[in-house]
Motif scaffolding. Sequence first.
Motif, PDB file in Angstrom:
ATOM      1  N   LEU A  46     -26.049  17.136  28.329  1.00  0.00           N
ATOM      2  CA  LEU A  46     -25.210  18.196  27.793  1.00  0.00           C
ATOM      3  C   LEU A  46     -23.759  17.824  28.079  1.00  0.00           C
ATOM      4  O   LEU A  46     -23.366  17.686  29.236  1.00  0.00           O
ATOM      5  CB  LEU A  46     -25.562  19.532  28.457  1.00  0.00           C
ATOM      6  N   THR A  47     -22.979  17.640  27.035  1.00  0.00           N
ATOM      7  CA  THR A  47     -21.572  17.258  27.186  1.00  0.00           C
ATOM      8  C   THR A  47     -20.684  18.427  26.764  1.00  0.00           C
ATOM      9  O   THR A  47     -20.812  18.952  25.650  1.00  0.00           O
ATOM     10  CB  THR A  47     -21.239  16.029  26.318  1.00  0.00           C
ATOM     11  N   ILE A  48     -19.801  18.831  27.676  1.00  0.00           N
ATOM     12  CA  ILE A  48     -18.866  19.925  27.405  1.00  0.00           C
ATOM     13  C   ILE A  48     -17.475  19.424  27.769  1.00  0.00           C
ATOM     14  O   ILE A  48     -17.149  19.274  28.946  1.00  0.00           O
ATOM     15  CB  ILE A  48     -19.195  21.181  28.228  1.00  0.00           C
ATOM     16  N   GLY A  49     -16.684  19.131  26.769  1.00  0.00           N
ATOM     17  CA  GLY A  49     -15.357  18.576  27.035  1.00  0.00           C
ATOM     18  C   GLY A  49     -15.475  17.251  27.774  1.00  0.00           C
ATOM     19  O   GLY A  49     -16.180  16.341  27.336  1.00  0.00           O
ATOM     20  N   GLU A  50     -14.829  17.163  28.927  1.00  0.00           N
ATOM     21  CA  GLU A  50     -14.851  15.930  29.718  1.00  0.00           C
ATOM     22  C   GLU A  50     -16.006  15.892  30.720  1.00  0.00           C
ATOM     23  O   GLU A  50     -16.118  14.948  31.497  1.00  0.00           O
ATOM     24  CB  GLU A  50     -13.531  15.793  30.497  1.00  0.00           C
ATOM     25  N   TYR A  51     -16.861  16.911  30.688  1.00  0.00           N
ATOM     26  CA  TYR A  51     -17.919  17.034  31.689  1.00  0.00           C
ATOM     27  C   TYR A  51     -19.291  16.754  31.071  1.00  0.00           C
ATOM     28  O   TYR A  51     -19.534  17.054  29.899  1.00  0.00           O
ATOM     29  CB  TYR A  51     -17.911  18.443  32.290  1.00  0.00           C
ATOM     30  N   ALA A  52     -20.182  16.202  31.891  1.00  0.00           N
ATOM     31  CA  ALA A  52     -21.552  15.918  31.446  1.00  0.00           C
ATOM     32  C   ALA A  52     -22.543  16.502  32.446  1.00  0.00           C
ATOM     33  O   ALA A  52     -22.323  16.468  33.664  1.00  0.00           O
ATOM     34  CB  ALA A  52     -21.764  14.418  31.296  1.00  0.00           C
ATOM     35  N   PHE A  53     -23.650  17.008  31.929  1.00  0.00           N
ATOM     36  CA  PHE A  53     -24.671  17.659  32.741  1.00  0.00           C
ATOM     37  C   PHE A  53     -26.055  17.228  32.263  1.00  0.00           C
ATOM     38  O   PHE A  53     -26.234  16.813  31.124  1.00  0.00           O
ATOM     39  CB  PHE A  53     -24.591  19.188  32.601  1.00  0.00           C
ATOM     40  N   ASP A  54     -27.034  17.378  33.128  1.00  0.00           N
ATOM     41  CA  ASP A  54     -28.423  17.380  32.689  1.00  0.00           C
ATOM     42  C   ASP A  54     -28.719  18.778  32.177  1.00  0.00           C
ATOM     43  O   ASP A  54     -28.460  19.768  32.873  1.00  0.00           O
ATOM     44  CB  ASP A  54     -29.361  17.055  33.856  1.00  0.00           C
ATOM     45  N   LEU A  55     -29.276  18.860  30.979  1.00  0.00           N
ATOM     46  CA  LEU A  55     -29.630  20.174  30.448  1.00  0.00           C
ATOM     47  C   LEU A  55     -30.730  20.809  31.294  1.00  0.00           C
ATOM     48  O   LEU A  55     -30.694  21.996  31.586  1.00  0.00           O
ATOM     49  CB  LEU A  55     -30.115  20.037  28.994  1.00  0.00           C
ATOM     50  N   GLY A  56     -31.711  19.994  31.691  1.00  0.00           N
ATOM     51  CA  GLY A  56     -32.848  20.522  32.440  1.00  0.00           C
ATOM     52  C   GLY A  56     -33.021  19.860  33.786  1.00  0.00           C
ATOM     53  O   GLY A  56     -32.220  20.075  34.699  1.00  0.00           O
ATOM     54  N   PRO A  57     -34.072  19.037  33.956  1.00  0.00           N
ATOM     55  CA  PRO A  57     -34.356  18.428  35.262  1.00  0.00           C
ATOM     56  C   PRO A  57     -33.162  17.675  35.827  1.00  0.00           C
ATOM     57  O   PRO A  57     -32.452  16.980  35.095  1.00  0.00           O
ATOM     58  CB  PRO A  57     -35.515  17.474  34.957  1.00  0.00           C
ATOM     59  N   THR A  58     -32.961  17.799  37.155  1.00  0.00           N
ATOM     60  CA  THR A  58     -31.772  17.217  37.780  1.00  0.00           C
ATOM     61  C   THR A  58     -32.083  16.145  38.812  1.00  0.00           C
ATOM     62  O   THR A  58     -31.172  15.578  39.409  1.00  0.00           O
ATOM     63  CB  THR A  58     -30.955  18.325  38.477  1.00  0.00           C
ATOM     64  N   PHE A  59     -33.365  15.887  39.049  1.00  0.00           N
ATOM     65  CA  PHE A  59     -33.724  14.803  39.970  1.00  0.00           C
ATOM     66  C   PHE A  59     -35.094  14.294  39.566  1.00  0.00           C
ATOM     67  O   PHE A  59     -35.807  14.926  38.780  1.00  0.00           O
ATOM     68  CB  PHE A  59     -33.731  15.275  41.438  1.00  0.00           C
TER      69      PHE A  59
END
Length: 509
Positions: A46-59
């Motif tokens: 999931l990319t929001i502006g300059e930031y990136a995330f895992d949409l779901g599982p994180t490890f």
Amino acid sequence: MLAVTKAIVIGAGPGGLAAAMQLSAAGYEVEVFEKQSIVGGRTSRLTIGEYAFDLGPTFFMMPQVLEEVFTRVDRNLHDYVEMKEIDPLYTLKFGDKIFTPSRDHQKTREQIKHDFPGNEEGYDRFLRIEGEKYDRVIKLLKQPFSSIGDFFTKDMWHALPKLNAMDTVYGRLSKYFDDERLKWAFSFQAKYLGMSPWDCPGTFTILSFLEHRYGLFHPIGGVNQICEAMAEVIKEYGGKIHLNTEVKQILVKDKKAYGVELADGTVHYADDVVINADFGYAMTKLVDQKHLTKYKENKLNEKKVSCSTFMVYLGLKDKLDLPHHMVLFSEDYKNNVREITEELVLSEDPSMYVHNPSVIDPTLAPEGKSALYLLMPVPNLEADIDWNEMSEDVKNWMIDRVAKEVGRSDLKELIEEQYIVTPQDWQDKYNVYKGATFNLAHSLDQMMYFRPHNKFEEIEHCFLVGGGTHPGSGLPTIFQSAMISTDLLKEQYKSKTSQAKSYKKGYAQ
């Protein structure tokens, strides 16, 4: 293998990508159709502006399963993804008490002895007994349960005395620990299945054991990078991935799948169809009800499904004094879980998961900033909750809770980007049936043979991968489902002649 054998995979989630990898490497003509603009499904970036995330599982746990997915296609996972072990496993906070277990068993034992005196011997027994159980149960997670006879295998009889299937996760943990907080610390993993530890079969105490035996890992760039790596391998073997391409329906004739129709009306034919879409969504939206018996919509509606999650993703213009990931437990965790899974209401004192990957991964946010991920387990859409009305209040509560945790009254002022996913969004935007993010529940009557089969029992030449089939939810088991299902798909051709059946237009007539 038959000549020019073609497989279509619906959905580029981790299960679909793992299946497409196996089939393309085996010489099949493979096409993957994905509705979203990016691979990964619930495990996407999931990319929001300059930031990136895992949409779901994180490890990621059990890296050996993922390594096998790559080894089976003559690839090395570590050539594609940098995996960094997380130590401690996580930070668990019970009011003022903090517990930070580690894969270093001696270190964890000493911490238990200091903070929860008298329970260290229980930890020793947990490692020993659950280890014996895992070593037997793991074989059942690798075999299909296509018929009732699969319950009577040598491996099943060997595992049966250790399954603890008639107990609960909480009940099993109560045999090792007398401190409630320790019981929670080793049973909250039932939430990975979207279930209550007080209801989840005792077999699943192996989840916390797996973390303590094999550790937890963060792929640099996020768990989504595993999906990107699999997509790369698929293309290396000549497979095709079509993004922004929604499947409207699976084509079925004489109880056999022979292709798909896309949302734009285009038809693609295939010898086999692999469904990686959410199971409930697939049965209610992608398959004509006339082709179903066991999983018709009215019968599916009676199945038990997992809880849901409320997600908040924040791009912050500062660093926060938070560990890589932590769980903030409700003061009355049992009541919190009961409200989520039985009463289907929002808790006044909920638990929350906080993921702060920027402390070990500089790729997710600009220098000096943070990509913060907040998750609250909540009821699925069977609950009478208006998420349009409640989402702002829930989001603000979660942010205020983190602000209190880090002592930053200015936390809201640090927010540069934000994104919210409610249970309604899980259903409407990501095609998750009833917003149940962990799929069908893992009750005894929905496990192994009683779960939708890897070789789908309602339609021939149709196979399932993902959390809605055996072995169940969670990335390692999803990858295992892909290996089981693709092996079954390939197996069906071993007794055939080299003359391929046609999947061309004539079959549709």
